[in-house]
Design a protein around this motif. Structure first.
Motif, PDB file in Angstrom:
ATOM      1  N   GLY A  49       0.795  -1.221   0.000  1.00 39.73           N
ATOM      2  CA  GLY A  49       0.000   0.000   0.000  1.00 39.73           C
ATOM      3  C   GLY A  49       0.830   1.274   0.000  1.00 39.73           C
ATOM      4  O   GLY A  49       0.291   2.369   0.163  1.00 39.73           O
ATOM      5  N   GLN A  50       2.133   1.176  -0.203  1.00 41.63           N
ATOM      6  CA  GLN A  50       3.002   2.348  -0.241  1.00 41.63           C
ATOM      7  C   GLN A  50       3.303   2.679  -1.705  1.00 41.63           C
ATOM      8  O   GLN A  50       4.384   2.442  -2.217  1.00 41.63           O
ATOM      9  N   TYR A  51       2.321   3.287  -2.343  1.00 36.42           N
ATOM     10  CA  TYR A  51       2.392   3.502  -3.791  1.00 36.42           C
ATOM     11  C   TYR A  51       3.477   4.498  -4.189  1.00 36.42           C
ATOM     12  O   TYR A  51       4.109   4.342  -5.231  1.00 36.42           O
ATOM     13  N   GLY A  52       3.686   5.508  -3.395  1.00 37.56           N
ATOM     14  CA  GLY A  52       4.732   6.492  -3.689  1.00 37.56           C
ATOM     15  C   GLY A  52       6.108   5.854  -3.708  1.00 37.56           C
ATOM     16  O   GLY A  52       6.916   6.092  -4.614  1.00 37.56           O
ATOM     17  N   TRP A  53       6.379   5.043  -2.699  1.00 37.69           N
ATOM     18  CA  TRP A  53       7.655   4.337  -2.650  1.00 37.69           C
ATOM     19  C   TRP A  53       7.776   3.342  -3.803  1.00 37.69           C
ATOM     20  O   TRP A  53       8.849   3.192  -4.399  1.00 37.69           O
ATOM     21  N   GLY A  54       6.686   2.676  -4.119  1.00 36.99           N
ATOM     22  CA  GLY A  54       6.708   1.723  -5.224  1.00 36.99           C
ATOM     23  C   GLY A  54       7.050   2.404  -6.539  1.00 36.99           C
ATOM     24  O   GLY A  54       7.854   1.903  -7.328  1.00 36.99           O
ATOM     25  N   LEU A  55       6.459   3.564  -6.763  1.00 43.30           N
ATOM     26  CA  LEU A  55       6.747   4.327  -7.973  1.00 43.30           C
ATOM     27  C   LEU A  55       8.207   4.777  -8.006  1.00 43.30           C
ATOM     28  O   LEU A  55       8.868   4.698  -9.048  1.00 43.30           O
ATOM     29  N   LEU A  56       8.709   5.219  -6.863  1.00 42.55           N
ATOM     30  CA  LEU A  56      10.113   5.636  -6.789  1.00 42.55           C
ATOM     31  C   LEU A  56      11.041   4.467  -7.107  1.00 42.55           C
ATOM     32  O   LEU A  56      12.015   4.628  -7.852  1.00 42.55           O
ATOM     33  N   TYR A  57      10.739   3.301  -6.583  1.00 45.68           N
ATOM     34  CA  TYR A  57      11.546   2.116  -6.881  1.00 45.68           C
ATOM     35  C   TYR A  57      11.528   1.822  -8.381  1.00 45.68           C
ATOM     36  O   TYR A  57      12.553   1.483  -8.959  1.00 45.68           O
ATOM     37  N   LEU A  58      10.341   1.936  -8.989  1.00 49.96           N
ATOM     38  CA  LEU A  58      10.259   1.657 -10.429  1.00 49.96           C
ATOM     39  C   LEU A  58      11.008   2.702 -11.250  1.00 49.96           C
ATOM     40  O   LEU A  58      11.650   2.361 -12.248  1.00 49.96           O
ATOM     41  N   LEU A  59      10.930   3.952 -10.830  1.00 57.62           N
ATOM     42  CA  LEU A  59      11.647   5.004 -11.555  1.00 57.62           C
ATOM     43  C   LEU A  59      13.163   4.835 -11.456  1.00 57.62           C
ATOM     44  O   LEU A  59      13.892   5.178 -12.384  1.00 57.62           O
ATOM     45  N   LEU A  60      13.616   4.321 -10.323  1.00 58.47           N
ATOM     46  CA  LEU A  60      15.051   4.090 -10.155  1.00 58.47           C
ATOM     47  C   LEU A  60      15.447   2.681 -10.572  1.00 58.47           C
ATOM     48  O   LEU A  60      16.551   2.224 -10.276  1.00 58.47           O
ATOM     49  N   GLY A  61      14.574   1.996 -11.291  1.00 62.12           N
ATOM     50  CA  GLY A  61      14.792   0.612 -11.681  1.00 62.12           C
ATOM     51  C   GLY A  61      16.032   0.379 -12.513  1.00 62.12           C
ATOM     52  O   GLY A  61      16.572  -0.720 -12.532  1.00 62.12           O
ATOM     53  N   PHE A  62      16.528   1.411 -13.196  1.00 62.42           N
ATOM     54  CA  PHE A  62      17.719   1.247 -14.014  1.00 62.42           C
ATOM     55  C   PHE A  62      18.996   1.274 -13.175  1.00 62.42           C
ATOM     56  O   PHE A  62      20.069   0.971 -13.668  1.00 62.42           O
ATOM     57  N   THR A  63      18.890   1.624 -11.888  1.00 60.25           N
ATOM     58  CA  THR A  63      20.052   1.603 -10.988  1.00 60.25           C
ATOM     59  C   THR A  63      19.972   0.370 -10.101  1.00 60.25           C
ATOM     60  O   THR A  63      19.006  -0.388 -10.142  1.00 60.25           O
ATOM     61  N   GLN A  64      20.966   0.177  -9.278  1.00 61.25           N
ATOM     62  CA  GLN A  64      20.993  -0.956  -8.352  1.00 61.25           C
ATOM     63  C   GLN A  64      20.360  -0.610  -7.003  1.00 61.25           C
ATOM     64  O   GLN A  64      20.155  -1.488  -6.170  1.00 61.25           O
TER      65      GLN A  64
END
Length: 134
Positions: free
Chosen positions: A40-55
């Motif tokens: 239910g932490q959608y903001g964090w989930g989006l941030l993780y996806l946006l930074l998906g190209f990094t480690q």
């Protein structure tokens, strides 16, 4: 829908599995952060996806996955340590604590009326007793 006992533990296991899956990431599609969406932490989930190209999301997912697996054992040890303390302080129920504080308040009031406690001493002791109330 009412939560059934054990649902929280089940959800933590699912979140841990999703986080570890995001850390391993066997697919070319970035899945690091999917555990945040499930939790239910959608903001964090989006941030993780946006930074998906990094480690960064993969490392964070690994840490969080391990944490969610270890957390129940840590909580159990914490509460076990809390309940094995001084028996008098942990065994008192809420009613016994309130009764003990009320009895002490009556006693210091009696001492004040008899002149054995000054107004200042009475007020200090009264405040200390009231701070003990749960």
């Amino acid at each position: 829908m009412a939560k059934v006992q054990g649902d929280d533990e089940k959800n933590k296991r699912i979140i841990a599995a999703l986080a570890l899956l995001g850390a391993i990431q066997p697919t070319p599609i970035p899945v690091a952060g999917i555990h945040k969406f499930y939790g239910g932490q959608y903001g964090w989930g989006l941030l993780y996806l946006l930074l998906g190209f990094t480690q960064v999301p993969r490392v964070a997912s690994l840490v969080e996955g391990v944490w969610y697996l270890v957390e129940p054992q840590v909580e159990k040890k914490f509460w076990a340590a809390k309940t094995t303390g001084v028996e008098a302080s942990t065994a008192d129920t809420l009613g016994n604590t309130v009764e003990a504080v009320a009895s002490s308040l009556r006693e210091i009031e009696r001492l004040r009326q008899e002149g054995l406690l000054s107004e200042h001493e009475f007020e200090q002791k009264r405040r200390r007793l009231l701070e003990q109330m749960p």
